[in-house]
Design a protein around this motif. Sequence first.
Motif, PDB file in Angstrom:
ATOM      1  N   VAL A   1       1.052  -1.248  -0.055  1.00 51.92           N
ATOM      2  CA  VAL A   1      -0.008   0.000   0.075  1.00 51.92           C
ATOM      3  C   VAL A   1       0.871   1.350   0.011  1.00 51.92           C
ATOM      4  O   VAL A   1       1.810   1.351   0.953  1.00 51.92           O
ATOM      5  CB  VAL A   1      -0.824   0.005   1.119  1.00 51.92           C
ATOM      6  CG1 VAL A   1      -1.877   1.177   1.011  1.00 51.92           C
ATOM      7  CG2 VAL A   1      -1.701  -1.222   1.248  1.00 51.92           C
TER       8      VAL A   1
ATOM      9  N   GLY B   1      -8.556   3.490  -2.752  1.00 45.58           N
ATOM     10  CA  GLY B   1      -7.869   2.418  -2.230  1.00 45.58           C
ATOM     11  C   GLY B   1      -8.202   1.791  -0.963  1.00 45.58           C
ATOM     12  O   GLY B   1      -7.345   1.050  -0.383  1.00 45.58           O
TER      13      GLY B   1
ATOM     14  N   THR C   1     -10.742  -0.449   0.009  1.00 38.44           N
ATOM     15  CA  THR C   1     -10.818  -1.945   0.046  1.00 38.44           C
ATOM     16  C   THR C   1      -9.557  -2.866  -0.258  1.00 38.44           C
ATOM     17  O   THR C   1      -9.207  -3.813   0.392  1.00 38.44           O
ATOM     18  CB  THR C   1     -11.705  -2.201  -1.274  1.00 38.44           C
ATOM     19  OG1 THR C   1     -13.022  -1.640  -0.903  1.00 38.44           O
ATOM     20  CG2 THR C   1     -12.174  -3.907  -1.357  1.00 38.44           C
ATOM     21  N   TRP C   2      -8.838  -2.035  -1.185  1.00 43.66           N
ATOM     22  CA  TRP C   2      -7.303  -2.732  -1.232  1.00 43.66           C
ATOM     23  C   TRP C   2      -6.578  -2.846  -0.109  1.00 43.66           C
ATOM     24  O   TRP C   2      -5.949  -3.484   0.130  1.00 43.66           O
ATOM     25  CB  TRP C   2      -6.503  -2.138  -2.543  1.00 43.66           C
ATOM     26  CG  TRP C   2      -5.164  -2.323  -2.765  1.00 43.66           C
ATOM     27  CD1 TRP C   2      -4.053  -1.601  -2.328  1.00 43.66           C
ATOM     28  CD2 TRP C   2      -4.506  -3.705  -2.957  1.00 43.66           C
ATOM     29  NE1 TRP C   2      -2.913  -2.301  -2.450  1.00 43.66           N
ATOM     30  CE2 TRP C   2      -3.237  -3.547  -2.923  1.00 43.66           C
ATOM     31  CE3 TRP C   2      -4.991  -4.919  -3.247  1.00 43.66           C
ATOM     32  CZ2 TRP C   2      -2.375  -4.555  -3.232  1.00 43.66           C
ATOM     33  CZ3 TRP C   2      -4.381  -6.138  -3.462  1.00 43.66           C
ATOM     34  CH2 TRP C   2      -2.962  -5.865  -3.519  1.00 43.66           C
TER      35      TRP C   2
ATOM     36  N   LYS D   1      -7.916  -5.486   2.129  1.00 43.63           N
ATOM     37  CA  LYS D   1      -7.688  -6.920   1.506  1.00 43.63           C
ATOM     38  C   LYS D   1      -5.879  -7.213   1.926  1.00 43.63           C
ATOM     39  O   LYS D   1      -5.667  -8.070   2.457  1.00 43.63           O
ATOM     40  CB  LYS D   1      -7.894  -7.057   0.203  1.00 43.63           C
ATOM     41  CG  LYS D   1      -9.394  -7.087   0.006  1.00 43.63           C
ATOM     42  CD  LYS D   1      -9.816  -7.015  -1.659  1.00 43.63           C
ATOM     43  CE  LYS D   1      -9.318  -8.272  -2.134  1.00 43.63           C
ATOM     44  NZ  LYS D   1      -9.811  -8.284  -3.443  1.00 43.63           N
ATOM     45  N   ALA D   2      -5.184  -6.157   1.636  1.00 47.03           N
ATOM     46  CA  ALA D   2      -3.501  -6.431   1.566  1.00 47.03           C
ATOM     47  C   ALA D   2      -3.476  -6.687   3.159  1.00 47.03           C
ATOM     48  O   ALA D   2      -2.785  -7.534   3.677  1.00 47.03           O
ATOM     49  CB  ALA D   2      -2.972  -5.025   1.158  1.00 47.03           C
TER      50      ALA D   2
ATOM     51  N   ARG E   1     -15.463 -11.020   3.487  1.00 53.96           N
ATOM     52  CA  ARG E   1     -15.576  -9.847   2.816  1.00 53.96           C
ATOM     53  C   ARG E   1     -17.202  -9.900   2.716  1.00 53.96           C
ATOM     54  O   ARG E   1     -17.712 -10.542   2.059  1.00 53.96           O
ATOM     55  CB  ARG E   1     -14.769  -9.484   1.430  1.00 53.96           C
ATOM     56  CG  ARG E   1     -15.372  -8.162   0.915  1.00 53.96           C
ATOM     57  CD  ARG E   1     -14.624  -7.787  -0.521  1.00 53.96           C
ATOM     58  NE  ARG E   1     -15.129  -6.644  -1.046  1.00 53.96           N
ATOM     59  CZ  ARG E   1     -14.715  -6.173  -2.235  1.00 53.96           C
ATOM     60  NH1 ARG E   1     -13.845  -6.989  -2.887  1.00 53.96           N
ATOM     61  NH2 ARG E   1     -15.100  -5.256  -2.956  1.00 53.96           N
TER      62      ARG E   1
ATOM     63  N   ASP F   1     -17.625  -3.883   3.548  1.00 54.95           N
ATOM     64  CA  ASP F   1     -17.373  -2.844   2.382  1.00 54.95           C
ATOM     65  C   ASP F   1     -18.624  -1.931   2.269  1.00 54.95           C
ATOM     66  O   ASP F   1     -19.585  -2.568   1.985  1.00 54.95           O
ATOM     67  CB  ASP F   1     -17.007  -3.632   1.072  1.00 54.95           C
ATOM     68  CG  ASP F   1     -15.851  -2.845   0.197  1.00 54.95           C
ATOM     69  OD1 ASP F   1     -15.714  -1.776   0.651  1.00 54.95           O
ATOM     70  OD2 ASP F   1     -15.496  -3.631  -0.700  1.00 54.95           O
TER      71      ASP F   1
ATOM     72  N   PHE G   1       0.475  -0.269 -10.267  1.00 54.59           N
ATOM     73  CA  PHE G   1      -0.690  -0.837 -10.300  1.00 54.59           C
ATOM     74  C   PHE G   1      -1.401  -1.087 -11.473  1.00 54.59           C
ATOM     75  O   PHE G   1      -2.327  -1.389 -11.908  1.00 54.59           O
ATOM     76  CB  PHE G   1      -1.835  -0.081  -9.395  1.00 54.59           C
ATOM     77  CG  PHE G   1      -1.546  -0.505  -8.079  1.00 54.59           C
ATOM     78  CD1 PHE G   1      -2.535  -1.239  -7.405  1.00 54.59           C
ATOM     79  CD2 PHE G   1      -0.738   0.236  -7.177  1.00 54.59           C
ATOM     80  CE1 PHE G   1      -2.672  -1.550  -6.005  1.00 54.59           C
ATOM     81  CE2 PHE G   1      -0.692   0.040  -5.882  1.00 54.59           C
ATOM     82  CZ  PHE G   1      -1.563  -0.996  -5.181  1.00 54.59           C
TER      83      PHE G   1
ATOM     84  N   ASN H   1      -2.598  -5.049 -12.233  1.00 52.71           N
ATOM     85  CA  ASN H   1      -3.384  -5.539 -10.967  1.00 52.71           C
ATOM     86  C   ASN H   1      -2.966  -7.060 -10.729  1.00 52.71           C
ATOM     87  O   ASN H   1      -2.797  -7.175  -9.624  1.00 52.71           O
ATOM     88  CB  ASN H   1      -4.718  -4.972 -11.275  1.00 52.71           C
ATOM     89  CG  ASN H   1      -5.205  -3.579 -11.226  1.00 52.71           C
ATOM     90  OD1 ASN H   1      -4.234  -3.095 -10.658  1.00 52.71           O
ATOM     91  ND2 ASN H   1      -6.158  -3.092 -11.848  1.00 52.71           N
TER      92      ASN H   1
ATOM     93  N   HIS I   1       0.446  -7.641  -9.314  1.00 52.97           N
ATOM     94  CA  HIS I   1       0.651  -6.813  -8.083  1.00 52.97           C
ATOM     95  C   HIS I   1      -0.225  -7.748  -7.003  1.00 52.97           C
ATOM     96  O   HIS I   1       0.580  -7.874  -5.836  1.00 52.97           O
ATOM     97  CB  HIS I   1       0.001  -5.591  -8.308  1.00 52.97           C
ATOM     98  CG  HIS I   1       0.302  -4.740  -7.049  1.00 52.97           C
ATOM     99  ND1 HIS I   1       1.581  -4.040  -7.060  1.00 52.97           N
ATOM    100  CD2 HIS I   1      -0.131  -4.532  -5.884  1.00 52.97           C
ATOM    101  CE1 HIS I   1       1.647  -3.401  -5.797  1.00 52.97           C
ATOM    102  NE2 HIS I   1       0.698  -3.591  -5.065  1.00 52.97           N
ATOM    103  N   LYS I   2      -1.189  -8.070  -7.102  1.00 51.40           N
ATOM    104  CA  LYS I   2      -2.001  -8.796  -6.031  1.00 51.40           C
ATOM    105  C   LYS I   2      -1.441 -10.153  -5.766  1.00 51.40           C
ATOM    106  O   LYS I   2      -1.594 -10.528  -4.575  1.00 51.40           O
ATOM    107  CB  LYS I   2      -3.526  -8.795  -6.515  1.00 51.40           C
ATOM    108  CG  LYS I   2      -4.320  -7.555  -6.621  1.00 51.40           C
ATOM    109  CD  LYS I   2      -5.641  -7.613  -7.075  1.00 51.40           C
ATOM    110  CE  LYS I   2      -6.551  -6.336  -7.176  1.00 51.40           C
ATOM    111  NZ  LYS I   2      -7.862  -6.520  -7.523  1.00 51.40           N
TER     112      LYS I   2
END
Length: 311
Positions: A15, A44, A46-47, A50-51, A62, A102, A184, A187, A190-191
Amino acid sequence: MEKLHATRRHLNQLVVGREKELDFMLIALLQEGHVLLESVPGSGKTWMAKAFAGSFSGKFERLQFTPDVLPSDVTGIRFFNPKLQEFELRPGAVLTNLLLADEINRATPRTQSSLLEAMEEKQATIDGETLLLPNPFIVIATQNPVESQQGTFPLPAAQLDRFLFRLKIGYPDYEEELKIVREFRDNASHKKEIHAVASIEEVQEWAKAAKRVEVHEDIEKYIIELVRATRNHPLIEMGLSSRAALALVHAAQGRAFLDGRSYTTPDDVKYILEPVALHRLLLTAEGMLVTEPENVLKEISESIPSPVEAL
């Protein structure tokens, strides 16, 4: 502590530009508090949640809140199984270590309130049967600013009071935004970088150690003076509660532990004061016309002298 520092480094790699917010989320995890992330769409939230969840080996759920989400989707339900000719328990999303709620303000008040028991008492009651939630259990909720979106249901004061922190996430600066665009673009790749750094057992050990951080009597009195000052201010209609005082103590302990100390300081209290207190304050009608809660809280903080160590 090395594993804790490794977790912080991993999160800051995933992040961009949210070191302070991620530290607050780690403090919440240490103290089993809940976090409300508030920002405009696409920032960002939600990301980040999650991270954060993916950095630990615990269970993660979630739940995307919409007006048609029911309380049973949150807590669970007993349904009749025609094959077995008996009722079976279908657990809801709260039976997890970390729940991402969320866009929580898109759900109806009835669904929002189904989280109250879980957030406060770490349990869920389904058709008269009480189920204990896993340890740890925290909620990370996201919401867009109420004034920017139609069809939302603002969280009531009782619900807001259950959150240890409300973190308002602003826009990144120029360099951070440039880094986000570069990192990013792909995606999917990266995830894949998200991986568990710490086990849930290690998190439980950190939590036990954080609760043993010393809070001196002078720090306790300092917190009580801050809390009581919010109740007597002429521009504040609803000041901080006793739950807020405990939240300040727990958050200060968490910040000290994160910094590798076994004791709290007045600076710890000042550092965590805004994200703990602002969402719990309600200004009078006159106060809303002339100032912002941040200004009132700053005035109160500056008016109360910090305890000083005796030489």
